[in-house]
Design a protein around this motif. Structure first.
Motif, short mmCIF file in Angstrom:
data_model
loop_
_atom_site.label_atom_id
_atom_site.label_comp_id
_atom_site.label_asym_id
_atom_site.label_seq_id
_atom_site.Cartn_x
_atom_site.Cartn_y
_atom_site.Cartn_z
N LEU A 155 68.50 -13.96 5.65
CA LEU A 155 67.35 -13.10 5.37
C LEU A 155 66.85 -12.43 6.65
CD1 LEU A 155 65.22 -11.90 3.57
CD2 LEU A 155 63.96 -14.06 3.65
N VAL A 156 66.86 -13.14 7.77
CA VAL A 156 66.47 -12.53 9.04
C VAL A 156 67.37 -11.33 9.33
CG1 VAL A 156 66.41 -12.85 11.54
CG2 VAL A 156 65.45 -14.60 10.04
N ALA A 157 68.68 -11.50 9.17
CA ALA A 157 69.62 -10.42 9.46
C ALA A 157 69.43 -9.25 8.51
CB ALA A 157 71.06 -10.94 9.39
N ALA A 158 69.19 -9.54 7.22
CA ALA A 158 69.00 -8.47 6.23
C ALA A 158 67.70 -7.71 6.50
CB ALA A 158 68.99 -9.06 4.82
N ALA A 159 66.62 -8.45 6.81
CA ALA A 159 65.34 -7.79 7.09
C ALA A 159 65.43 -6.94 8.34
CB ALA A 159 64.24 -8.83 7.22
N ARG A 160 66.14 -7.43 9.35
CA ARG A 160 66.29 -6.64 10.58
C ARG A 160 67.06 -5.35 10.31
NH1 ARG A 160 68.86 -8.54 16.42
NH2 ARG A 160 68.30 -6.62 17.51
N THR A 161 68.07 -5.43 9.46
CA THR A 161 68.85 -4.24 9.12
C THR A 161 67.99 -3.24 8.36
OG1 THR A 161 70.88 -5.56 9.05
CG2 THR A 161 70.91 -3.44 7.92
N ALA A 162 67.17 -3.73 7.43
CA ALA A 162 66.26 -2.84 6.70
C ALA A 162 65.26 -2.21 7.65
CB ALA A 162 65.55 -3.63 5.61
N ASP A 163 64.77 -3.01 8.60
CA ASP A 163 63.80 -2.49 9.56
C ASP A 163 64.39 -1.36 10.41
OD1 ASP A 163 61.45 -2.51 11.41
OD2 ASP A 163 62.97 -3.27 12.80
N ALA A 164 65.69 -1.43 10.66
CA ALA A 164 66.32 -0.39 11.49
C ALA A 164 66.10 0.99 10.89
CB ALA A 164 67.81 -0.67 11.65
N VAL A 165 66.26 1.12 9.58
CA VAL A 165 66.06 2.44 8.97
C VAL A 165 64.57 2.74 8.83
CG1 VAL A 165 68.29 2.54 7.80
CG2 VAL A 165 66.36 1.51 6.63
N ALA A 166 63.77 1.74 8.53
CA ALA A 166 62.33 2.00 8.39
C ALA A 166 61.73 2.47 9.70
CB ALA A 166 61.62 0.74 7.89
N PHE A 167 62.03 1.78 10.79
CA PHE A 167 61.43 2.12 12.08
C PHE A 167 61.93 3.47 12.57
CE2 PHE A 167 61.31 1.96 16.76
CZ PHE A 167 59.95 1.74 16.94
N LYS A 168 63.24 3.69 12.51
CA LYS A 168 63.79 4.92 13.07
C LYS A 168 63.43 6.15 12.27
CE LYS A 168 67.48 2.76 15.67
NZ LYS A 168 66.90 1.40 15.55
N PHE A 169 63.11 5.98 10.99
CA PHE A 169 62.73 7.13 10.18
C PHE A 169 61.22 7.23 10.01
CE2 PHE A 169 67.19 6.96 9.54
CZ PHE A 169 67.58 8.23 9.19
N GLY A 170 60.47 6.54 10.89
CA GLY A 170 59.04 6.75 10.98
C GLY A 170 58.19 5.99 9.99
N ALA A 171 58.75 5.08 9.20
CA ALA A 171 57.96 4.29 8.24
C ALA A 171 57.44 3.04 8.95
CB ALA A 171 58.81 3.93 7.02
N HIS A 172 56.50 3.22 9.87
CA HIS A 172 56.11 2.13 10.76
C HIS A 172 55.33 1.03 10.05
CE1 HIS A 172 56.60 5.10 14.34
NE2 HIS A 172 57.73 4.52 14.00
#
Length: 394
Positions: A155-172
């Motif tokens: 779950l840590v790895a999956a959440a980090r992967t999801a965060d990669a797109v959220a953070f880089k596309f401005g969904a802070h």
């Protein structure tokens, strides 16, 4: 519409296919499209649709923007995925039934997603991550015994992967919630190295808020509780925290703290010796060198010579993940633009785009440098204008 002709797109696909040592039939099978479609696209007789282009890019393990300049389908896919991600994590602490995949299938899918994150393959992540994250949450609630800790690591790895797109596309805001989920899961692993990873990623919250002194304090606390560097994995975890602390200290304008953390990171990089990916974070001597440039740029224009000197002595090898290589050239471009080396800055931006197009397109510093170059640099004006339009600097 892309300025590329169908023949140019076809030639790029054919070149990538040959690099991957695939036949046209093999590519058609991997992409789940017909052989006739691949044949027509490669000879330039047909312009691939967005769906075909994404399928071919996935089969070739590249971002679609590397096949068709100006492709914006990735942004559409990411922004379509963000509400689904928000819905998936709304009640992550509430049991929601069994996952749809077995533990082995889930582990394999998450491993592939981590590779996409390191390679800046955001379109592929967006397509898969809502369902993948949902299954990882369900697995944490249904796993029993020793499997519970492994489920939490997934779950840590999956959440980090999801965060990669959220953070880089401005969904802070969404990024911050995903990081909370990461920390919740990390605590359930009972593994201090995984908790160090969560602390490393948590820094994005401080970057987004520009709360750099707080970010530095949080990272220094994480270093204090991190395991002693008695193994390669422990050295990498501690070294990554020092690398990130050096950058945050640079953003805070604290040069002595930045230098101290860089020195510790350098020592741990030498101890690790071999560049590698440890619990989803790349660390080693090459990563430390990249962060030396990042720290110099973070400290501002007065430190530009430091960044330029490092870049003349060393370049990141192609064996490093695409996102990290792209970041190096974006930061170098900013230093070169500050120094008035406009032609060099534009070349660095183009190298960054070649390494990781979507990462470059979404990076605010790359956009800022492109806008500045377009205002003040007139040689190669047509090419620069195309680049500025592609990155959204105009």
């Amino acid at each position: 519409m892309s300025a590329d002709s169908p023949r140019e797109v076809g030639e790029r696909i054919a070149a990538r296919r040959r690099t991957r040592r695939l036949t046209q039939t093999g590519l058609a099978t991997a992409a789940h499209v017909s052989y006739a479609t691949i044949r027509a696209v490669e000879r330039g007789a047909r312009r691939p649709s967005d769906d075909v282009l994404e399928a071919v890019a996935a089969a070739l393990e590249v971002d679609a923007t590397q096949l068709r300049t100006g492709y914006v389908g990735t942004e559409r896919r990411v922004h379509h995925a963000l509400p689904a991600l928000s819905q998936v994590i709304a009640g992550y602490d509430i049991p929601q039934g069994p996952p749809t995949r077995s533990a082995d299938e889930l582990a394999e899918a998450i491993s592939a997603a981590v590779a996409w994150r390191l390679g800046a393959q955001y379109g592929q992540i967006a397509e898969a991550i809502p369902g993948l994250l949902g299954d990882a949450i369900r697995y944490v609630h249904t796993a029993r015994g020793a499997a519970q800790q492994e489920a939490a690591r997934m779950l840590v790895a999956a959440a980090r992967t999801a965060d990669a797109v959220a953070f880089k596309f401005g969904a802070h805001d969404l990024s911050a919630r995903l990081i909370d989920l990461m920390r919740w899961a990390a605590d359930r692993t009972a593994d201090p190295l995984v908790q160090a990873v969560a602390a490393y990623v948590r820094t994005e919250v401080f970057f987004a808020a520009r709360a750099y002194p707080l970010g530095l304090a949080a990272l220094e606390q994480a270093v204090d509780v991190a395991p002693a560097p008695t193994s390669r994995a422990a050295s990498a975890a501690r070294g990554a925290l020092h690398m990130r602390a050096a950058v945050v200290a640079g953003r805070a304008g604290d040069a002595p703290a930045a230098d101290t953390h860089l020195r510790h990171a350098r020592e741990l990089g030498d101890q690790v010796n071999t560049e590698g990916t440890y619990l989803g974070t790349t660390f080693g001597p090459d990563s430390v060198r990249i962060h030396e440039v990042s720290v110099a740029v973070s400290l501002g224009p007065d430190h530009v010579d430091r960044a330029l000197r490092m870049a003349t002595e060393w370049k990141p090898p192609t064996s490093l993940p695409a996102e990290r290589r792209s970041g190096f050239y974006i930061e170098l471009a900013r230093a070169q633009e500050w120094a008035g080396l406009h032609t060099h800055a534009f070349e660095s931006l183009k190298v960054a785009r070649a390494a990781a197009p979507q990462h470059t397109r979404e990076h605010p510093w790359a956009r800022d440098v492109a806008a500045a170059l377009r205002r003040y640099h007139r040689s190669d004006a047509e090419s620069l204008s195309h680049f500025a339009h592609w990155i959204g600097a105009v």
